[in-house]
Design an enzyme around this catalytic site. Structure first.
Site, PDB file in Angstrom:
ATOM      1  N   SER A   1     -17.054 -30.725  20.278  1.00 45.81           N
ATOM      2  CA  SER A   1     -16.891 -29.408  19.682  1.00 45.81           C
ATOM      3  C   SER A   1     -17.941 -29.189  18.587  1.00 45.81           C
ATOM      4  O   SER A   1     -19.133 -29.168  18.870  1.00 45.81           O
ATOM      5  CB  SER A   1     -15.460 -29.257  19.147  1.00 45.81           C
TER       6      SER A   1
ATOM      7  N   ASP B   1     -12.649 -24.044  29.273  1.00 50.69           N
ATOM      8  CA  ASP B   1     -12.563 -24.145  27.812  1.00 50.69           C
ATOM      9  C   ASP B   1     -12.084 -22.815  27.228  1.00 50.69           C
ATOM     10  O   ASP B   1     -12.708 -21.782  27.435  1.00 50.69           O
ATOM     11  CB  ASP B   1     -13.939 -24.506  27.239  1.00 50.69           C
TER      12      ASP B   1
ATOM     13  N   HIS C   1     -10.663 -27.260  26.329  1.00 49.92           N
ATOM     14  CA  HIS C   1     -11.509 -27.789  25.259  1.00 49.92           C
ATOM     15  C   HIS C   1     -11.322 -29.292  25.093  1.00 49.92           C
ATOM     16  O   HIS C   1     -12.275 -30.030  24.855  1.00 49.92           O
ATOM     17  CB  HIS C   1     -11.190 -27.059  23.952  1.00 49.92           C
TER      18      HIS C   1
END
Length: 818
Positions: A678, A751, A785
């Site tokens: 991330s 995601d 994610h």
């Protein structure tokens, strides 16, 4: 469209391979792969169970968790509507975790009884205690829906109360009443309708374009994902969100309450006479998720009659950008825990605009049954209201917070009395954090402060951050003189954290205790007698790493900011004999308003070497040194914006980390990789673009072009148009030509994290490829994610291992662009 894209991409790829010859084909072949067996075995180890203590503190519920699900579970039908991911077969949330086994464990004797009566391979969710501690209610997901069950702790047996008809899509699907014998639940409305509803059919031919229009009003919003896109999406959302409230007795009798609607939340009053119900309604939005849709907040009695409309909030597309911005009108509505039926809620006083000047930002109000008078102001706040906890002695602790200054305050509030300031501090200052108040379930089932001395004192539990690392503690805090008495603190070589108080006086405490080589287990401590009894004996899920060495190290960057990291070395490593190792650094930057706070130590040298799917520690089994969590603070003191010097501070922190591990002789400076997930992936790409410190990089689920997140990201609250230079300098996409090290990009195709659209990795890879860089893009089907599917996790670890072996461990010279 997606299929066409991949067919065209495959055609181009195949043509290129025919021109280049066969050797490259193995690199691009499809199919899930496995990492080395030592890594795969750790992934497949069963996760450690969780523990939940009953309100009476006489028994605990041991909750065994599921391992990683197969990719087939993630591939099940899924609707993505208004920021919610829905399983249309079950009327529940897709990808929801679940428990597989429930065991009752007696606190005094340690005797265990497995809950019987459950079907094979159950998928248990949301276990909740009744107020008397005699029952546990939970959901059970089956093929065609979600059921409501209870388990009787007397005979350790479970039974079904509601057939597969719960609506568990949004918010809690059920709640106990305070009598401990009745529940209220959200069910699909079909059971109470003369005709069964039909799911809307997708139009075979569109009836027109989808049109959005703005007439000059500034309506900025973050880059939310899974939003509604058209009228069909709106109809689907309406269909799946529809539910009806029912009262449920322990014999399974259902009594319908009120009418069907898009019920978002339900909360019974402490006296079990009323329900606080939040219901969404049209008009919906294509700009913001469901939580900002129009919403009615009503109080109804137990016949389903609405006795008070607290608010009907309009669509909230106008909430400003920034963490201090808030929705106008009633928010955080709940019941006062120590009163029969008193509403408590907050409202902004500055229009929700964090950029406007205001002496009072929020007010907290109360309104008691029968809800006909004027609301009473409980407290006026300079910052944003951020929650409150009531005691059984008529007072509450109220928290306020202002992100821009990181200021947090805690007030002791009694109705009709002047608030008393208890804590006033910086949220960044971990060393002086007072701890979190300990709570318990009251006899009415409400969460309240655990008080002693007639309500004059509370208990605080904290991380105990210090220059030597975290040393959790438990204090008794006198609210009258505002002074803490240290009752207990964790001692080396263990990391031990209080998790529950098992008696009224606070003398018997349940703790979670671990060390570098011993997995977390629960212990019962008697603080008076200074005795400790082991309560659980969970085994080590990663025995292969139990003898790896672990050290919390400290060092400084060139501007004097103190940094820290956790250094792991493989089992049996001898620096003199084995020399410097290849190393993987795994990091995540964080913004600070002060250098002093940025310099504080994070973590503990005595915590167990724990592994999750995204951990870098797997490579200890492969002969790598690991530097986990090297701090990468981005500091902006006073009115300075941290991100205006993001690149300089990031490179400086990374250089300090590299210099330290090289100085120690544990890492080969020519064989160090950097990686992150991330915002850590964003960091990785930036470090490769702006330094030559690393051999290669691994970037998972990142965002690389900040012009695609123009209304802010992470802690950045300025828009692209307010700080264009910062956005451009921070974007690896804009600096892709400077990257001369191999970079592995991994991203979930599904995601849904704000800002990290899959297109971020796709376009970044396209840029790198067009510039002739060494890069690889791995897109994981159905993954969000964070990655869940066993096949996806295994393949991710395979890709990372191959990348590290090829470009780090076995590399001799720095790879450069051709």
């Amino acid at each position: 469209m997606i299929q066409s894209k991949f067919i065209w991409h495959f055609a181009l790829t195949l043509a290129g391979l025919l021109l280049l010859g066969a050797p490259m084909f193995a690199q691009l072949q499809s199919g899930y792969k496995l990492p080395p067996k030592a890594i795969a075995d750790i992934v497949d180890a069963p996760p450690t169970p969780l523990l939940s203590v009953s309100p009476k503190n006489d028994v605990a519920l041991v909750l065994e968790r599921s391992s990683l699900p197969p990719i087939s579970e993630l591939a099940a039908p899924e609707l993505r509507l208004a920021g919610i991911r829905i399983n249309p077969r079950t009327f529940g949330r897709s990808r929801a975790p679940y428990f597989t086994k429930l065991t009752i464990k007696d606190i005094a004797s340690g005797k265990e009884r497995v809950i019987s009566g459950l079907p094979p391979n159950p998928r248990i969710g949301s276990p909740r205690w009744s107020s008397d501690g005699k029952q546990v209610a939970f959901t059970l997901t089956v093929e065609n829906g979600i059921e409501l069950w209870t388990a009787d702790l007397g005979d350790a047996s479970a039974k079904r109360l509601i057939e597969p008809m719960l609506n568990d899509i949004y918010g809690a699907s059920f709640a106990w009443l305070s009598d401990g014998k009745t529940l209220v639940a959200k069910v699909r409305p079909d059971k109470f309708m003369s005709e069964k509803r039909q799911m809307p059919d997708a139009p075979s031919v569109p009836d027109g374009p989808t049109i959005q229009e703005n007439t000059g009003k500034a309506l900025a919003a973050p880059t939310f994902q899974d939003l509604l896109k058209n009228a069909y999406d709106e109809n689907l959302f309406d269909y799946f969100m529809q539910s009806r409230l029912v009262r449920v007795s322990l014999d399974g009798k259902l009594t319908p309450l009120g009418t069907a609607g898009l019920i978002a939340s339900l909360s019974p009053s402490p006296n079990a006479k009323f329900l606080l119900v939040e219901t969404l309604h049209r008009p919906f939005s294509y700009l913001v998720p469901a939580g900002r849709f129009p919403m009615k907040i009503d109080v109804m009695d137990m016949t389903g009659k609405v006795v008070k409309e607290l608010a009907d909030l309009p669509l909230a597309e106008d909430v400003g950008i920034g963490r201090d911005a808030e929705r106008k009108g009633v928010r955080n509505a709940t019941w006062r825990a120590d009163a029969p039926a008193t509403l408590v809620w907050a409202e902004v006083q500055d229009g929700g605009d964090a950029k406007s000047k205001a002496e009072i930002r929020d007010k907290v109000f109360m309104l008691a049954e029968p809800f006909t008078g004027q609301p009473q102001t409980l407290i006026s706040l300079e910052f944003r209201f951020r929650g409150m906890t009531w005691s059984e002695q008529g007072f509450a602790l109220v928290n306020e917070f202002w992100w821009q200054s990181r200021k947090v305050r805690t007030w002791l509030v009694k109705p009709s009395e002047k608030p008393d300031l208890i804590f006033d501090r910086s949220s960044e200052d971990r060393y002086n954090a007072p701890g979190t108040p300990v709570t318990k379930l009251a006899s009415n089932g409400e969460t309240v402060l655990h008080t002693v001395d007639g309500g004059k004192s509370i208990f605080l539990v904290g991380d105990g951050a210090s220059p030597d690392g975290d040393k959790p503690f438990m204090d008794k805090f006198d609210l009258t003189v505002k002074k803490a008495e240290r009752l207990w603190r964790s001692e080396a070589p263990y990391y031990e954290l209080p998790v529950d108080i098992l008696d009224d006086a606070g003398k018997v405490v349940l703790t979670s205790r671990e060390s570098v080589s011993e997995p977390p287990n629960y212990f019962i401590r008697n603080l008076d007698k200074k005795t400790m009894t082991q309560f659980t004996s969970f085994t080590n899920p990663a025995a292969a790493l139990s003898k790896a060495s672990k050290e919390l190290i400290k060092y400084k960057r060139d501007d004097g900011v103190e940094l820290s990291a956790t250094l792991y070395l493989p089992e049996g490593y001898d620096a003199k004999k084995d020399g410097a190792l290849p190393m993987l650094m795994w990091a995540y930057p964080q913004e600070f308003k002060s250098a002093a706070a940025a310099s504080q130590i994070i973590g503990s040298p005595y915590r167990f070497v724990r592994i999750n799917w995204g951990s870098p520690l797997y490579w200890l089994t492969q002969g790598y040194a690991i530097l986990d969590g090297p701090t990468m603070p981005i500091v902006g003191e006073g009115n300075k914006e941290p991100n205006d010097t993001y690149v300089q501070q990031l490179v400086s922190s990374a250089k300090a980390a590299v210099d330290e591990v090289v100085r120690r002789g544990v890492a080969d400076p020519k064989r160090i990789a950097i990686g992150g997930h991330s915002y850590g992936a964003f960091m990785t790409a930036n470090l490769l673009a702006h330094s030559d410190l690393f051999r290669a990089g691994i970037a998972r689920s990142g965002a690389y072009n900040r012009t695609l997140t123009p209304f802010g990201f992470q802690a950045e609250e300025r828009t692209f148009w307010q700080a264009p230079d910062t956005y451009m300098k921070m974007s690896p996409f804009m600096n892709a030509d400077k990257i001369n090290e191999p970079i592995l990009l991994i991203h979930g195709e599904a995601d849904n994290n704000t800002g990290t659209f899959p297109i971020q990795s796709e376009r970044f890879y396209t840029a790198l490829k067009g510039l002739g860089k060494t890069a690889r893009l791995v897109m994981l089907p159905f993954e969000s994610h964070g990655y869940q599917g066993r096949e996806s996790v295994m393949h991710t670890l395979y890709e990372m291992h191959e990348w590290l072996e090829r470009y780090v461990k076995k590399a001799e010279t720095k790879t450069t662009a051709q």
